[in-house]
Scaffold this active site. Structure first.
Site, short mmCIF file in Angstrom:
data_model
loop_
_atom_site.label_atom_id
_atom_site.label_comp_id
_atom_site.label_asym_id
_atom_site.label_seq_id
_atom_site.Cartn_x
_atom_site.Cartn_y
_atom_site.Cartn_z
N LYS A 182 -4.95 -14.88 0.58
CA LYS A 182 -5.60 -14.65 -0.71
C LYS A 182 -4.56 -14.39 -1.78
O LYS A 182 -3.87 -13.37 -1.77
CB LYS A 182 -6.54 -13.43 -0.64
CG LYS A 182 -7.40 -13.35 -1.90
CD LYS A 182 -8.06 -12.01 -2.09
CE LYS A 182 -7.21 -11.01 -2.81
NZ LYS A 182 -6.81 -11.38 -4.18
N GLY A 234 1.81 -5.77 -2.17
CA GLY A 234 1.12 -5.29 -3.36
C GLY A 234 1.45 -3.84 -3.60
O GLY A 234 2.51 -3.35 -3.19
N SER A 235 0.53 -3.15 -4.24
CA SER A 235 0.82 -1.77 -4.64
C SER A 235 0.71 -0.80 -3.46
O SER A 235 -0.02 -1.04 -2.50
CB SER A 235 -0.15 -1.35 -5.74
OG SER A 235 -1.47 -1.45 -5.25
N THR A 236 1.42 0.30 -3.58
CA THR A 236 1.38 1.34 -2.55
C THR A 236 -0.03 1.89 -2.42
O THR A 236 -0.51 2.16 -1.31
CB THR A 236 2.39 2.45 -2.91
OG1 THR A 236 3.69 1.87 -2.89
CG2 THR A 236 2.34 3.61 -1.94
N GLU A 237 -0.71 2.00 -3.55
CA GLU A 237 -2.08 2.53 -3.56
C GLU A 237 -3.00 1.69 -2.66
O GLU A 237 -3.70 2.22 -1.79
CB GLU A 237 -2.56 2.47 -5.00
CG GLU A 237 -3.82 3.17 -5.33
CD GLU A 237 -4.25 2.78 -6.75
OE1 GLU A 237 -3.41 2.28 -7.55
OE2 GLU A 237 -5.44 2.98 -7.04
N GLY A 239 -2.00 -0.48 -0.41
CA GLY A 239 -1.44 -0.44 0.94
C GLY A 239 -2.01 0.73 1.73
O GLY A 239 -2.34 0.61 2.91
N GLU A 256 4.29 -4.60 2.44
CA GLU A 256 5.43 -4.66 1.50
C GLU A 256 4.91 -4.08 0.19
O GLU A 256 4.12 -4.72 -0.50
CB GLU A 256 5.86 -6.11 1.27
CG GLU A 256 6.26 -6.85 2.52
CD GLU A 256 7.70 -6.60 2.92
OE1 GLU A 256 8.37 -5.80 2.26
OE2 GLU A 256 8.13 -7.20 3.90
N CYS A 290 9.22 -5.88 -7.20
CA CYS A 290 9.09 -4.64 -6.43
C CYS A 290 10.44 -3.99 -6.17
O CYS A 290 10.55 -2.78 -6.11
CB CYS A 290 8.39 -4.93 -5.12
SG CYS A 290 9.12 -6.33 -4.28
N GLU A 387 6.71 3.62 -10.59
CA GLU A 387 7.05 2.20 -10.75
C GLU A 387 6.38 1.69 -12.03
O GLU A 387 5.17 1.80 -12.17
CB GLU A 387 6.53 1.43 -9.54
CG GLU A 387 6.93 -0.01 -9.55
CD GLU A 387 6.39 -0.77 -8.35
OE1 GLU A 387 5.23 -0.54 -7.96
OE2 GLU A 387 7.12 -1.61 -7.82
P1 NAD Z 1 -2.33 -4.79 -6.09
O1 NAD Z 1 -2.11 -3.93 -4.91
O2 NAD Z 1 -3.26 -4.33 -7.13
O3 NAD Z 1 -2.84 -6.23 -5.64
C1 NAD Z 1 -2.19 -6.98 -4.66
C2 NAD Z 1 -3.20 -7.86 -3.97
O4 NAD Z 1 -4.13 -7.04 -3.26
C3 NAD Z 1 -4.03 -8.73 -4.91
O5 NAD Z 1 -4.23 -9.98 -4.28
C4 NAD Z 1 -5.35 -7.96 -4.99
O6 NAD Z 1 -6.46 -8.79 -5.26
C5 NAD Z 1 -5.46 -7.38 -3.60
N1 NAD Z 1 -6.27 -6.16 -3.49
C6 NAD Z 1 -6.52 -5.24 -4.45
N2 NAD Z 1 -7.29 -4.23 -3.95
C7 NAD Z 1 -7.51 -4.54 -2.64
C8 NAD Z 1 -8.20 -3.88 -1.58
N3 NAD Z 1 -8.82 -2.72 -1.76
N4 NAD Z 1 -8.21 -4.45 -0.35
C9 NAD Z 1 -7.55 -5.61 -0.14
N5 NAD Z 1 -6.88 -6.29 -1.10
C10 NAD Z 1 -6.86 -5.75 -2.34
O7 NAD Z 1 -0.87 -5.06 -6.67
P2 NAD Z 1 -0.47 -5.96 -7.89
O8 NAD Z 1 -0.67 -5.16 -9.12
O9 NAD Z 1 -1.08 -7.31 -7.79
O10 NAD Z 1 1.09 -6.17 -7.59
C11 NAD Z 1 2.03 -5.28 -8.01
C12 NAD Z 1 2.50 -4.40 -6.86
O11 NAD Z 1 2.98 -5.20 -5.79
C13 NAD Z 1 3.66 -3.55 -7.28
O12 NAD Z 1 3.45 -2.23 -6.87
C14 NAD Z 1 4.84 -4.17 -6.54
O13 NAD Z 1 5.89 -3.30 -6.29
C15 NAD Z 1 4.22 -4.69 -5.32
N6 NAD Z 1 5.04 -5.76 -4.74
C16 NAD Z 1 5.73 -5.50 -3.59
C17 NAD Z 1 6.54 -6.46 -3.02
C18 NAD Z 1 7.32 -6.18 -1.76
O14 NAD Z 1 7.76 -7.12 -1.12
N7 NAD Z 1 7.50 -4.95 -1.38
C19 NAD Z 1 6.62 -7.73 -3.61
C20 NAD Z 1 5.90 -7.96 -4.77
C21 NAD Z 1 5.10 -6.96 -5.31
#
Ligand code: NAD
Length: 476
Positions: A182, A234-237, A239, A256, A290, A387
């Protein structure tokens, strides 16, 4: 520092072969999803780019069924046969690299020179690299006959849409898994174009399924009983939500997450080179990275010199049209992200840090944020802890190596760090002291498919890339 005036050098938008309408990719075929049809917009001018018929929960069921059906025959193929498909995908990414780069810059807002020179070539390199592993899994150090896990649900963010898709799909397929990916809601276009490439590569139906959609589709993937492994960037939250959701289900997971990396400059460093590393560390991809070097730690004896040289260098950066080949700073990906950057930078000023940006013209439409440097930052300031995920640098100083280590590690995150010094022994000592998954020495933001990437603490766990990246897709 001289700033040359360049004539505009825009890449043609037509090269992106943008379609009016995109569907989802399930069981080897494109179709409209059962969810809403949404418009994906160009963050550089807020104009709609295309309509995307997003997935609904029933599409997740269909994709899981297709992936389960495809799993046994795919896993039973010899590694050599699976590799042929991966090589084919890698070559097709190269062949369509210009189109993918334009599409990525349109949908994400990143400068074309980055999508052209970093995102797309690295995505192809990832498929090439894991194609090379597919027939050598028995020699990877995970036992004589390692087995795939099953069906992987893969959820990615918007900052490197095609590259993150490659990071997820390539190792999973090389190991014999099938996947449901996704993309993020604001950047579905290159993942859906990758689906076209995958279809043209004749991958058996169901081996890769790509579902555009928002958080609720991500959640449906995470909760689905038919999925054996979740790979999330994605975000730590989010995760944390995912980890809570799958607790006790037996699903495997790799996360990640976010970061707040220290980029540490010693007085003996080659300062001109370090300035380039600082700029690359935080202003590459508008700081939507990130592992961005968002906390600059400078040795006090050279702090004034470094800040002055950095400011002079930032005066030369060009902010504007992401499709212009001279652009250094593109658009912020969404209104929501821009609002977050504004909120956090306002808090920086309110808490007493000193804000500086080079004079730069901000386009009237679209989401833009000037490169920003905060000095007089204390470790307790919000901008030094949270961040920001934008083109914003917080500068702190230190006197001794021990103080630098303490400040660098003073964060809940642990994804990356950078160190700049002429002294090799100091680099090695630092690498042992820092709690960060990736440590760059006298460089920053360097990526290679052969080198593992991932974090400690609230930056997540599991590694992507390299031999280590195979482990996330092999059963124990
Ligand atoms: P996000 O966590 O809001 O979204 C990431 C993905 O998760 C999106 O596809 C979103 O639709 C999906 N998502 C949102 N809520 C969900 C849930 N409850 N259950 C399942 N999926 C859900 O993050 P973002 O704002 O899109 O990305 C930015 C974050 O990603 C930053 O914190 C960044 O540091 C992190 N990031 C980390 C890495 C890494 O390799 N460590 C790489 C890129 C980005």
């Amino acid at each position: 520092m001289a700033r040359f005036e360049y004539a505009p050098a825009p890449e043609s938008r037509d090269i992106g072969r943008l379609k009016e309408h995109y569907g989802i990719f399930v069981d080897g075929a494109f179709r409209d999803g059962a969810g809403e049809a949404v418009k994906t917009i160009n963050p550089a001018n807020e104009e709609p780019l295309a309509e995307v018929a997003e997935a609904g929960p029933s599409d997740v069921d269909d994709a899981v069924r297709a992936a389960r059906r495809a799993f046994s025959p795919w896993a039973a193929l010899s590694g050599r046969e699976r590799a042929k498909y991966l090589f084919r995908i890698a070559r097709a990414i190269q062949e369509r690299s210009r189109e993918l780069a334009v599409l990525e810059s349109l949908d994400n807002g990143k400068p074309i020179k980055e999508s052209r020179d970093v995102d797309v070539p690295l995505a192809a390199a990832h498929f090439f690299y894991y194609a090379g592993w597919a027939d050598k899994l028995s020699y990877a150090g995970f036992g004589p006959d390692p087995k795939p896990i099953g069906v992987a649900g893969q959820i990615i963010p918007w900052n490197f849409p095609l590259l993150m898709a490659a990071w997820k799909i390539a190792p999973a397929l090389a190991c014999g898994n099938t996947v449901i990916l996704k993309p993020a809601e604001t950047t579905p276009l290159t993942a859906l174009t990758l689906a076209e490439i995958i279809a043209e590569a004749d991958l058996p139906p169901g081996v890769v399924n790509i579902l555009a959609g928002g958080p609720e589709i991500g959640q449906a993937i995470v909760e689905h009983d038919g999925i054996d492994k979740i790979a999330f960037t994605g975000s730590t939250e989010v995760g944390k939500i995912i980890q809570r959701t799958i607790a006790g289900t037996g699903k495997r997971v790799s996360l990640e997450l976010g970061g707040k990396a220290a980029n540490i400059i010693f007085e003996d460093a080659a300062l001109d080179q370090a300035i380039e590393g600082i700029v690359n560390g935080i202003f590459f991809n508008q700081g939507h990275v990130c592992c961005a070097g968002s906390r600059l730690l400078v040795q006090e004896s050279v702090a004034d010199e470094v800040i002055a040289a950095l400011q002079a260098r930032l005066m030369t950066l060009r902010l504007g049209d992401p499709l212009d080949k001279n652009t250094d700073i593109g658009a912020i990906n969404s209104a929501a992200q821009l609002a977050r950057i504004r909120e956090l930078t306002d808090s920086g000023e309110a808490e007493g840090a000193e804000r500086w940006s080079p004079p730069c013209e901000i386009p009237e439409r679209g989401y833009w944020f000037a490169p920003t440097v905060f000095t007089h930052v204390s470790q307790a300031n919000t901008i030094a802890r949270e961040e920001i995920f934008g083109p914003v640098l917080s500068v702190l100083t230190f006197r001794t190596p021990a103080e630098a280590v303490e400040k660098a590690n003073n964060t809940p995150y642990g994804l990356s760090a950078g160190i700049w010094t002429e002294k090799g022994s100091r680099i090695l000592w630092f690498a042992q002291q820092l709690r960060a998954g990736v440590i760059w020495a006298n460089t920053f933001n360097r990526f290679d498919p052969g080198s593992p990437f991932g974090g400690y603490k609230e930056s997540g766990f599991g590694r992507e890339g390299g031999r280590h990246g195979l482990e996330a897709y092999l059963a124990h």
